[in-house]
Design a protein around this motif. Structure first.
Motif, short mmCIF file in Angstrom:
data_model
loop_
_atom_site.label_atom_id
_atom_site.label_comp_id
_atom_site.label_asym_id
_atom_site.label_seq_id
_atom_site.Cartn_x
_atom_site.Cartn_y
_atom_site.Cartn_z
N ASP A 49 -5.68 45.89 -17.74
CA ASP A 49 -5.74 46.19 -19.16
C ASP A 49 -7.17 45.96 -19.62
OD1 ASP A 49 -5.60 46.31 -21.91
OD2 ASP A 49 -3.92 44.92 -22.11
N ARG A 50 -7.89 47.06 -19.77
CA ARG A 50 -9.30 46.97 -20.14
C ARG A 50 -9.44 46.42 -21.55
NH1 ARG A 50 -10.14 51.63 -19.16
NH2 ARG A 50 -10.96 51.51 -17.03
N ALA A 51 -8.54 46.79 -22.44
CA ALA A 51 -8.60 46.33 -23.83
C ALA A 51 -8.39 44.81 -23.90
CB ALA A 51 -7.57 47.06 -24.68
N GLY A 52 -7.42 44.31 -23.15
CA GLY A 52 -7.13 42.88 -23.18
C GLY A 52 -7.84 42.09 -22.10
N LYS A 53 -8.61 42.78 -21.24
CA LYS A 53 -9.33 42.17 -20.12
C LYS A 53 -8.38 41.34 -19.25
CE LYS A 53 -13.60 41.29 -20.06
NZ LYS A 53 -14.93 40.64 -20.15
N THR A 54 -7.25 41.95 -18.90
CA THR A 54 -6.24 41.28 -18.08
C THR A 54 -6.07 42.04 -16.77
OG1 THR A 54 -5.08 40.64 -20.10
CG2 THR A 54 -3.88 40.40 -18.03
N LEU A 55 -6.29 41.34 -15.66
CA LEU A 55 -6.20 41.92 -14.33
C LEU A 55 -5.29 41.05 -13.47
CD1 LEU A 55 -7.30 43.90 -12.07
CD2 LEU A 55 -9.06 42.15 -11.67
N GLY A 56 -4.40 41.68 -12.70
CA GLY A 56 -3.57 40.86 -11.83
C GLY A 56 -2.38 41.58 -11.27
N LEU A 57 -1.40 40.80 -10.80
CA LEU A 57 -0.20 41.36 -10.18
C LEU A 57 0.95 40.37 -10.29
CD1 LEU A 57 0.40 39.89 -7.16
CD2 LEU A 57 -1.75 41.06 -6.65
N LYS A 58 2.15 40.93 -10.17
CA LYS A 58 3.35 40.11 -10.04
C LYS A 58 3.94 40.36 -8.66
CE LYS A 58 7.47 41.07 -11.82
NZ LYS A 58 8.61 41.19 -12.77
N ALA A 59 4.23 39.29 -7.94
CA ALA A 59 4.87 39.38 -6.64
C ALA A 59 6.27 38.79 -6.75
CB ALA A 59 4.06 38.61 -5.58
N GLY A 60 7.24 39.50 -6.18
CA GLY A 60 8.59 38.97 -6.23
C GLY A 60 9.62 40.06 -6.05
N GLY A 61 10.86 39.75 -6.38
CA GLY A 61 11.90 40.74 -6.21
C GLY A 61 13.28 40.19 -6.48
N TYR A 62 14.25 40.74 -5.74
CA TYR A 62 15.66 40.47 -6.01
C TYR A 62 16.34 40.00 -4.74
CZ TYR A 62 20.43 41.31 -7.73
OH TYR A 62 21.75 41.18 -8.11
N TRP A 63 16.85 38.77 -4.78
CA TRP A 63 17.60 38.18 -3.67
C TRP A 63 19.06 38.05 -4.11
CZ3 TRP A 63 12.52 38.11 -3.47
CH2 TRP A 63 11.88 37.98 -2.24
N PRO A 64 19.92 39.00 -3.76
CA PRO A 64 21.27 39.05 -4.32
C PRO A 64 22.18 37.88 -3.93
CG PRO A 64 21.05 40.64 -2.55
CD PRO A 64 19.67 40.13 -2.83
N ASN A 65 21.78 37.11 -2.91
CA ASN A 65 22.63 36.00 -2.46
C ASN A 65 22.20 34.64 -3.02
OD1 ASN A 65 24.01 37.86 -0.76
ND2 ASN A 65 22.35 37.67 0.74
N ASN A 66 21.15 34.64 -3.82
CA ASN A 66 20.60 33.36 -4.28
C ASN A 66 21.60 32.51 -5.06
OD1 ASN A 66 18.11 33.55 -3.15
ND2 ASN A 66 16.98 33.87 -5.05
N LEU A 67 22.29 33.14 -6.00
CA LEU A 67 23.17 32.37 -6.87
C LEU A 67 24.28 31.70 -6.07
CD1 LEU A 67 23.41 31.66 -9.84
CD2 LEU A 67 24.94 33.62 -10.12
N ASP A 68 24.87 32.44 -5.15
CA ASP A 68 25.98 31.88 -4.36
C ASP A 68 25.51 30.88 -3.31
OD1 ASP A 68 27.83 33.37 -5.74
OD2 ASP A 68 27.79 35.04 -4.33
N LYS A 69 24.39 31.17 -2.66
CA LYS A 69 23.96 30.35 -1.53
C LYS A 69 23.01 29.21 -1.90
CE LYS A 69 23.08 32.38 2.40
NZ LYS A 69 22.56 33.31 3.44
N HIS A 70 22.21 29.43 -2.96
CA HIS A 70 21.16 28.45 -3.26
C HIS A 70 21.21 27.93 -4.71
CE1 HIS A 70 19.41 29.54 0.59
NE2 HIS A 70 19.43 30.82 0.22
N GLN A 71 22.13 28.46 -5.51
CA GLN A 71 22.29 28.05 -6.91
C GLN A 71 21.01 28.24 -7.72
OE1 GLN A 71 23.60 25.67 -4.31
NE2 GLN A 71 25.15 27.29 -4.44
N ILE A 72 20.28 29.30 -7.41
CA ILE A 72 19.14 29.71 -8.23
C ILE A 72 19.31 31.18 -8.56
CG2 ILE A 72 17.54 27.98 -7.29
CD1 ILE A 72 16.38 30.14 -5.48
N ILE A 73 18.61 31.66 -9.59
CA ILE A 73 18.81 33.04 -10.02
C ILE A 73 18.34 34.02 -8.95
CG2 ILE A 73 18.67 32.41 -12.45
CD1 ILE A 73 15.89 33.68 -12.52
N ASN A 74 18.92 35.21 -8.98
CA ASN A 74 18.64 36.22 -7.95
C ASN A 74 17.24 36.82 -8.07
OD1 ASN A 74 21.22 35.79 -7.00
ND2 ASN A 74 22.10 37.57 -8.02
N HIS A 75 16.73 36.94 -9.29
CA HIS A 75 15.38 37.48 -9.48
C HIS A 75 14.37 36.34 -9.34
CE1 HIS A 75 17.64 40.78 -11.46
NE2 HIS A 75 16.65 41.51 -11.03
N GLN A 76 13.39 36.51 -8.47
CA GLN A 76 12.34 35.50 -8.26
C GLN A 76 10.97 36.18 -8.28
OE1 GLN A 76 12.64 32.10 -7.85
NE2 GLN A 76 14.83 32.32 -8.31
#
Length: 321
Positions: free
Chosen positions: A58-85
């Motif tokens: 974002d040239r106007a806001g001078k913001t550069l970067g990335l988001k890394a992550g995704g969707y782990w559909p078994n998280n809630l059942d297996k690890h008791q954390i949300i599926n999106h990380q």
């Protein structure tokens, strides 16, 4: 480098701040002051997970970067954390030096809800009174809370693959002092605004289940193959998106494009409506559809905002990196 842990986000970032950040970055995109990088999103062949990267500048806001992550559909059942990380990384655009690392889970929920909320503000009828929800999972509650702030809604209706999850929506409706009604898909015709937020890979909502004048925010389709609505619906609607390139490749429009029902020229960036270079809705019986694929610049905008808040509130962690 500044670190803002996930545990601090809830006390720092508000729906209002997320809305402003997302609205501004959509406007910057339409003005060609900001652009997204190509998305990488892959099934990794482990735990049924989808993992990838979204980034931009974002040239106007001078913001550069990335988001890394995704969707782990078994998280809630297996690890008791949300599926999106996810985690957001920001860099100094002047030097390339790592600037911040920010917990991205709650921010993703807030920025996704803000995007549909922005679309409702700019595209829904002013007299919209009934809001309908397709999906009742974790993200749906964020969507509904944000949407209810955009119009004087009088009723919430909802449908979900698993009806036992509908109390999630009813709880939000109760908080707002509104009645809630579970409906079948045909019952969604009563909605003036519809939000779909599922992980479906086949159409749920059919074209004839939408009434004239409805605004639809399609928020669940963000990967090749995903689908929430009948492609024919996009021929009935005036279609807007966060970014046209993503809409036709990984968004809801991918199916209508593949069937040659519409072309990319039939899709308008919502930032053009925000900037006033496109009129948006032009009649009360017009169906408008927002294809919210989720762009990297949304993540960067809310992350940059929360970094500023963390520093101001004295909860930012500074490390020599």
């Amino acid at each position: 480098m500044i670190i803002v842990p996930e545990r601090e986000i809830a006390n720092l970032m508000t729906r209002e701040a997320a809305f402003v950040a997302v609205e501004q970055v959509f406007a910057a995109m339409a003005a060609q002051d900001a652009y997204n990088f190509p998305v990488i999103r892959e099934a990794i062949g482990h735990e049924d997970a989808l993992y990838g990267f979204k980034g931009g500048f974002d040239r106007a806001g001078k913001t550069l970067g990335l988001k890394a992550g995704g969707y782990w559909p078994n998280n809630l059942d297996k690890h008791q954390i949300i599926n999106h990380q996810s985690t957001v990384f920001l860099f100094d655009p002047d030097t390339g030096k790592a600037k911040a690392m920010v917990g991205g889970n709650l921010l993703t929920a807030l920025r996704t809800a803000a995007a549909s909320s922005v679309s409702i503000k700019h595209l829904a009828r002013k007299d919209a009174r009934v809001i309908g929800m397709i999906g009742a999972g974790h993200q749906a509650t964020f969507q509904l809370r944000a949407a209810l702030e955009q119009r004087q809604f009088e009723k919430v209706i909802g449908w979900n693959f698993h009806p036992e999850m509908l109390p999630n929506l009813e709880k939000v409706a109760d908080e707002a002092g509104l009645p809630f009604q579970a409906v079948d898909l045909n019952g969604l015709r009563d909605a003036d605004v519809l939000i779909s937020i599922t992980s479906s890979f086949e159409a749920i909502l059919q074209a004839d289940q939408v009434s004239p004048g409805t605004h639809i925010a399609c928020m669940g389709t963000d990967t090749k193959g995903k689908q929430e609505v009948d492609p024919a619906l996009l021929t009935r609607a005036t279609v807007f998106s966060d970014e046209v390139a993503q809409s036709i490749s990984i968004g809801e429009a991918q199916h209508a494009i593949a069937m040659e029902l519409i072309t990319e020229h039939d899709i308008t960036q919502i930032g053009a409506v925000i900037n006033g270079t496109h009129p948006g809705r032009t009649s009360d019986d017009q169906i408008t559809l927002f294809d919210g694929t989720g762009v990297g610049l949304q993540d960067l905008a809310v992350a940059a905002s929360v970094v500023d808040l963390a520093v101001a509130n004295g909860v930012a962690i500074e490390v020599d990196f």
